[in-house]
Write a protein that holds these residues in place. Sequence first.
Motif, short mmCIF file in Angstrom:
data_model
loop_
_atom_site.label_atom_id
_atom_site.label_comp_id
_atom_site.label_asym_id
_atom_site.label_seq_id
_atom_site.Cartn_x
_atom_site.Cartn_y
_atom_site.Cartn_z
N ASP A 19 58.75 -37.58 109.31
CA ASP A 19 60.09 -37.49 108.74
C ASP A 19 60.78 -38.83 108.60
N ALA A 23 63.23 -43.07 102.57
CA ALA A 23 63.35 -42.35 101.30
C ALA A 23 63.00 -43.24 100.12
N HIS A 27 61.27 -42.08 96.68
CA HIS A 27 61.87 -42.46 95.40
C HIS A 27 60.84 -43.16 94.52
N SER A 54 63.39 -32.15 106.72
CA SER A 54 63.42 -33.36 105.89
C SER A 54 63.38 -33.04 104.40
N SER A 57 66.43 -34.14 101.79
CA SER A 57 66.59 -35.57 101.53
C SER A 57 65.42 -36.13 100.73
N GLU A 60 65.85 -35.05 97.13
CA GLU A 60 66.90 -35.84 96.49
C GLU A 60 66.37 -37.19 96.06
N ALA A 61 65.58 -37.85 96.93
CA ALA A 61 65.04 -39.18 96.60
C ALA A 61 64.04 -39.09 95.44
#
Length: 453
Positions: A19, A23, A27, A54, A57, A60-61
């Motif tokens: 985890d 990020a 990405h 995790s 997040s 999102e990345a």
Amino acid sequence: MSVLNQIVKAYDIRGTVHDEVNATVVHALGVGFANFVTASGADRVVIARDMRPSGPSLVEAFTRGLNQHGVDVVDIGLASTDLMYFASGTLGIPGAMFTASHNPAGYNGIKLCLDGARPVGADSGLAEVQSVAQSVLDGDEPARSQRQGERTEDSMLDAFVEHVLTFVDLSEIGPMRVVADTANGMGGLVVPAVLERLDGVDFEIMYPELDGTFPNHPADPLQPANQRDLRARVVAGGFDLGLAFDGDADRVFVVDETGNGLSGSTTTAILAAATLRQHPGATVLHNLICSRSVPEVVVEHGGVPVRTRVGHSYIKQVMAETGALFGGEHSAHYYFARNFNADSGLIASLMVMAEVGRSGTPLSELRAPFERYCSSGEINTQVHDALAVIDQVSGEFADRPQDDLDGLTVDCGDWWFNLRPSNTEPLLRLNLEAPTRDACDDHVAELLALITS
């Protein structure tokens, strides 16, 4: 091994990563995937995640990387992996599933696919994704799109349930009692959504709460210890069968009414026979560590067996090439042509239930004709040089027929074995089958002595 390699190497695209991964890495993978899918003409990607903490997040990345390079995202939220594949197939767009499948809490990873749930593997796009992602991490990001991609939300669950129900004649699933252990994984979302649609089926869900910390037991039903609770509940509750799902619910192991589990090979053989009853002459795939009973059953039911490497990306590719209607792995992945060649634990579960209902016999009796040999299960041994050991073992059996489709497979007449190196660890994986338990144990001891010498 770098964090990036951890993500993209293990289990074909099924990499895992702790985890605490930055990020920024995820990405960068989003940028790499954007570059890859746009080159193939796609401008949208469907994204889903399992229940691991995790997940939000990381999604999102990844989404940010896609959007910045002009790719729209359809976020279907919490989903099983087979639900994500269904969304990719139905929408006709590439997909990304954030899951670490059966791996422990504290891990996460990504499964990628092209439009129509077509696989992305080591030699079908993964290297390109990794290369661009590494460039981003090295400070050389490709030029961003002039158009910012958009993120929208959708739910595909209801449509997925309707799709799953089309794989069986619901009238064949007569009155029965079923218990499913979803192990705090995504089965807790999709399994009851299907079972509640079945008239006459009384069902119970064990550990249905979506909890990526896995407070009850690991979501890895391949390990017998993780089926212990289910087996006990089947017997204590008088259920007709039990279902054990892994964390992302694309795999299922089946337990009969006596509390004894079916191997993935046995379930593959049962489903192959069911497929061939409806589609005589069809091609059926089985990976090379499946029991010999699988191709025997396929031939006996008028089908064409095709042997494949282990792994979903290989099986999906061969299904597309051969027009196979069904494929199975000993690890309890079951693939269906009408499911975009993707695997689904739910579809397999319904088909087994239909076979029990149609036959009018308990699963313990139904399974018997499909179990003809004794197997070792997968035995892992840590070695210093896996390829050198394989060469040594190959030399010891030089007088026996061999092939290297996936590791080393040796045909020793009434018994056989396969020895494969792990992709991610210094391990050799031994699978062996023989006519009797004593013979199997003796040959396992012989092989392990060679491996460890």
